[in-house]
Design a protein around this motif. Sequence first.
Motif, PDB file in Angstrom:
ATOM      1  N   LEU A 198       9.324  47.209  47.054  1.00 21.46           N
ATOM      2  CA  LEU A 198       9.111  47.440  45.623  1.00 21.46           C
ATOM      3  C   LEU A 198       9.252  48.896  45.204  1.00 21.46           C
ATOM      4  CD1 LEU A 198       5.997  45.134  45.121  1.00 21.46           C
ATOM      5  CD2 LEU A 198       8.374  44.618  44.545  1.00 21.46           C
TER       6      LEU A 198
ATOM      7  N   HIS B 209      11.482  50.910  45.474  1.00 21.28           N
ATOM      8  CA  HIS B 209      12.786  51.256  44.915  1.00 21.28           C
ATOM      9  C   HIS B 209      12.897  50.942  43.430  1.00 21.28           C
ATOM     10  CE1 HIS B 209      14.269  52.334  48.839  1.00 21.28           C
ATOM     11  NE2 HIS B 209      13.740  51.237  49.307  1.00 21.28           N
ATOM     12  N   LEU B 210      12.030  50.050  42.937  1.00 21.22           N
ATOM     13  CA  LEU B 210      12.021  49.764  41.499  1.00 21.22           C
ATOM     14  C   LEU B 210      11.628  51.005  40.704  1.00 21.22           C
ATOM     15  CD1 LEU B 210      10.189  46.312  41.399  1.00 21.22           C
ATOM     16  CD2 LEU B 210      12.593  46.730  40.844  1.00 21.22           C
ATOM     17  N   PHE B 211      10.807  51.851  41.319  1.00 21.20           N
ATOM     18  CA  PHE B 211      10.279  53.003  40.587  1.00 21.20           C
ATOM     19  C   PHE B 211      11.101  54.269  40.837  1.00 21.20           C
ATOM     20  CE2 PHE B 211       6.858  50.005  41.530  1.00 21.20           C
ATOM     21  CZ  PHE B 211       6.452  49.700  40.236  1.00 21.20           C
TER      22      PHE B 211
ATOM     23  N   SER C 211      14.047  54.835  38.011  1.00 24.87           N
ATOM     24  CA  SER C 211      13.957  54.051  36.771  1.00 24.87           C
ATOM     25  C   SER C 211      13.350  54.867  35.630  1.00 24.87           C
ATOM     26  CB  SER C 211      13.220  52.735  36.998  1.00 24.87           C
ATOM     27  OG  SER C 211      11.939  52.953  37.523  1.00 24.87           O
TER      28      SER C 211
ATOM     29  N   LEU D 234       9.504  51.628  34.168  1.00 29.15           N
ATOM     30  CA  LEU D 234       8.894  50.453  34.812  1.00 29.15           C
ATOM     31  C   LEU D 234       7.474  50.734  35.310  1.00 29.15           C
ATOM     32  CD1 LEU D 234      11.927  49.063  36.901  1.00 29.15           C
ATOM     33  CD2 LEU D 234      11.173  48.385  34.617  1.00 29.15           C
TER      34      LEU D 234
END
Lengths: 517, 517
Positions: A249, A251-253, A256, A260
């Motif tokens: 997870l 990598h979502l932040f 971005s 997010l």
Amino acid sequence: MLKQMAQLLSRAPRNRLIAVTNGFQSQRKFQLDTSAWHHAKVELTSKRYPIRRGDFSQINPRDIEYFRGLLDSHRVITEENELEGYNTDWLRTVRGVSSVVLKPRTTEEVVTIMKHCSERKLAVCPQGGNTGLVGGSVPVFDEVVVSTALMNKIESLDELSGVMVCQSGCVLETLDNYLSENGLMMPLDLGAKGSCHIGGNVSTNAGGLRLLRYGSLHGSVLGLEAVLASGEVVDCLSSLKKDNTGYDLKHLFIGSEGTLGIVTKVAIQCPTKPRSVTLAFLGLESFDDVLNTFKECKAKLGEILSSCEFIDASSMECVTQNLNLKSPIEPYPFYMLIEAAGSNGDHDEEKLNNFLEETMGSGMVSDGTVSSEPSRMMTLWALRERIAEALLHDGYTYKYDISIPLLDFYKVVEDMRERLGDSVVRCCGYGHVGDGNLHLNITTREYDQEIFHRIEPFVYERTSQVKGSISAEHGLGFKKRNYIGYSKSDNAVHLMKQLKKMMDPQGILNPYKVLPE
Amino acid sequence: MLKQMAQLLSRAPRNRLIAVTNGFQSQRKFQLDTSAWHHAKVELTSKRYPIRRGDFSQINPRDIEYFRGLLDSHRVITEENELEGYNTDWLRTVRGVSSVVLKPRTTEEVVTIMKHCSERKLAVCPQGGNTGLVGGSVPVFDEVVVSTALMNKIESLDELSGVMVCQSGCVLETLDNYLSENGLMMPLDLGAKGSCHIGGNVSTNAGGLRLLRYGSLHGSVLGLEAVLASGEVVDCLSSLKKDNTGYDLKHLFIGSEGTLGIVTKVAIQCPTKPRSVTLAFLGLESFDDVLNTFKECKAKLGEILSSCEFIDASSMECVTQNLNLKSPIEPYPFYMLIEAAGSNGDHDEEKLNNFLEETMGSGMVSDGTVSSEPSRMMTLWALRERIAEALLHDGYTYKYDISIPLLDFYKVVEDMRERLGDSVVRCCGYGHVGDGNLHLNITTREYDQEIFHRIEPFVYERTSQVKGSISAEHGLGFKKRNYIGYSKSDNAVHLMKQLKKMMDPQGILNPYKVLPE
């Protein structure tokens, strides 16, 4: 003379190789003399760009009261004078009208802030060092600014594994200095290091000068903690090099841009600090020579190659004229900075020697200077790192940070120069040629809408034609979000929008950024 | 003798350093002699583990007809004999009952397959080389197997930037050999290289022997193309080193084990192939010596350190007894393989010499051998790489692949050994000590439920206590998914479930894997 230089390199004590002097002495590479261009208020973003405020609540006195109850009063900023710096970007090209800046110290405080903003549907703009170049770190309208400035604790350092855990508001240079005392270094380095926060670096997936060697933050960040729009904490603060338990997870932040979640803590893998560092500053006659020299330094320097940068004549002229810095060599159409860093000074010197003999002997490098003396290297680096600052002295900068396949790399600058002719002060190119990343910059005395439309979308179309990226490292922020289609497919953008909707259903986190309207 | 060895190293021609011989000569490191243990059918997964089939449709003759219309008949496998290999994992611990295997050649065929399966609500199990160790690559019930075996085209290689684009079914070793001819190499290497597919490597975020030097696939994979459960293509096949345009979606597919999409193409950054490679095989008296030697090789070898592995006495006994390999040195409690790879053989040799002098002189290394002759290095590597295979000859292997902070690293093996006593054939540890990654293995003659319950969840609790990871590189697959809570917070798991729901609302992609029940 060049043969001589290579010979000198192998014989002379390192700090006497070739003398380079100029006035740049500061340890902080990002201290700006803003007096020349800091006179007038920047035009409001919402005036320059056609955009409508989102359907968010307006902040009211009860909100302020709530925040004052949560944070000490000096951590809730509402004075107009004080607010200006948080509302205006570093380039002085966009300005918001936020009426409150909050400065939490802990994750828990960020959680409480976000819970309140989520309940009240107040939009939030997370802000680190505010050194972003695409208008991503300042509010567009009246978003609540959540600054990480006081979240600046280093939590732990494991010297054996090289893993450091810290809060997101730590300044990059502070971290690098701390690590240096422990034989380690940060895996990234950039011009803004004296001001930018690690949380901002992570949120924008900052690249910079060491990416060639140490790779992107998607590789070096081992874990992080983030607070979602709802106030929920996502704890992925693993400090393990390997952890394949479920979706990764974090990598979502990374990259971005605060849309997010707000990154509150980071665990980062820090490489061993090299024992020897040497910098070559070279003059070259053509861009073909630049490419061949890059190829040669990859082959001859191998694992010790740590940076491969280029500067064109126009960028060099800008930094020498506007900032009064001195080039160590005569004028050439192109310059390169090639840095080698390793664990054994003698070996590194021999490798660099082989490289210089080859490139000078064959004529691909025409002139140059080499140093491994720290203050001299810094002087040479300043010629590259202070270009962005020097450009601001021209007036207004139209800034493009693009990835371009190497064979088309400099052609883009030439085409743009031809297109704009003498309607602009300057059209120049420099950047991370070793990573295929070009900084294309155009300056005019003042912002000019007509010039703007001659540049955009042309620059994006040109980039898209060669399958480049319209933002290599700066991100999309506010200014480039509507051009995402030049680099990403519709399906990909659709999936991004779904992600945003899922993680921030009210859209309160850094609205008007990254995703297209 | 050790001093001698270090001296020898600096004087002798490289291929005459210290002779090592044994029978391992194959280029394919993963060729198994399965005759000894391949006699009986593996018990059905659904019998051994209490699990209920999901609410998916059953495949019917019209589906088969549809697939036969789409693919040539030999690419639709329905013969029971042929199906067995696709239904059973390499470890022979789990077995599904799929009645059809599909072998697309193109992304378009994968799209059509997924559209059909999505419309019909047929569950799908994507499969690469089927070398996974957690039951992630075989069906649990009757999922349609989509094999990437025929998607094996290399699409392009840019020698200057080192970026290769290929289909996901290319075998890792084939890619490495191809790159080798072009002066490049794959950034990852693992025991299964002769069989595993790059798409499987990416989908499981495979680690392996080069991670220490080149980092994880989240760093080396520049772009990918994936087909979602719906049949939509997500095109993130950038071959640029830097691209910050929107959320970096490729990371959703790296390590999600085929549950969010089927990876169809990969763009990967390939490092320059080193000109010189040298391998030291060392014997050590204690695990403290192992840690100190690791520290020393980081310092002395610096940028040329390319692998740092350890093997304990019990693992060595297994590989020498079960596979008839020969250790090059007398028995020691611990062994290390330390590989150095660089661009200049003389420099590398000198660095390795310094390292050996230091570690041998101080007594932290007790004995050893060094080689840079390719077939000898392969012989030495076999002692490490073939342990997994050797363990299978004991009978049943209980396999744990955990990340553990270095100070607690080997204590976990000792604790487990004490806990199990002589109820098992073997309890041993080996692995990537340089990355904090321990392979803890226990063997019994046959699968034993009681032993199983003495190992699990104890091993996960123990790992969780020291904030380790219950799966460092193997993933969760089918076998470990219900233990995710030992390494990930509830909030994180909740977010993973939301992601799955968003991207695969019917849950047809690799069901019963990764996420807990």
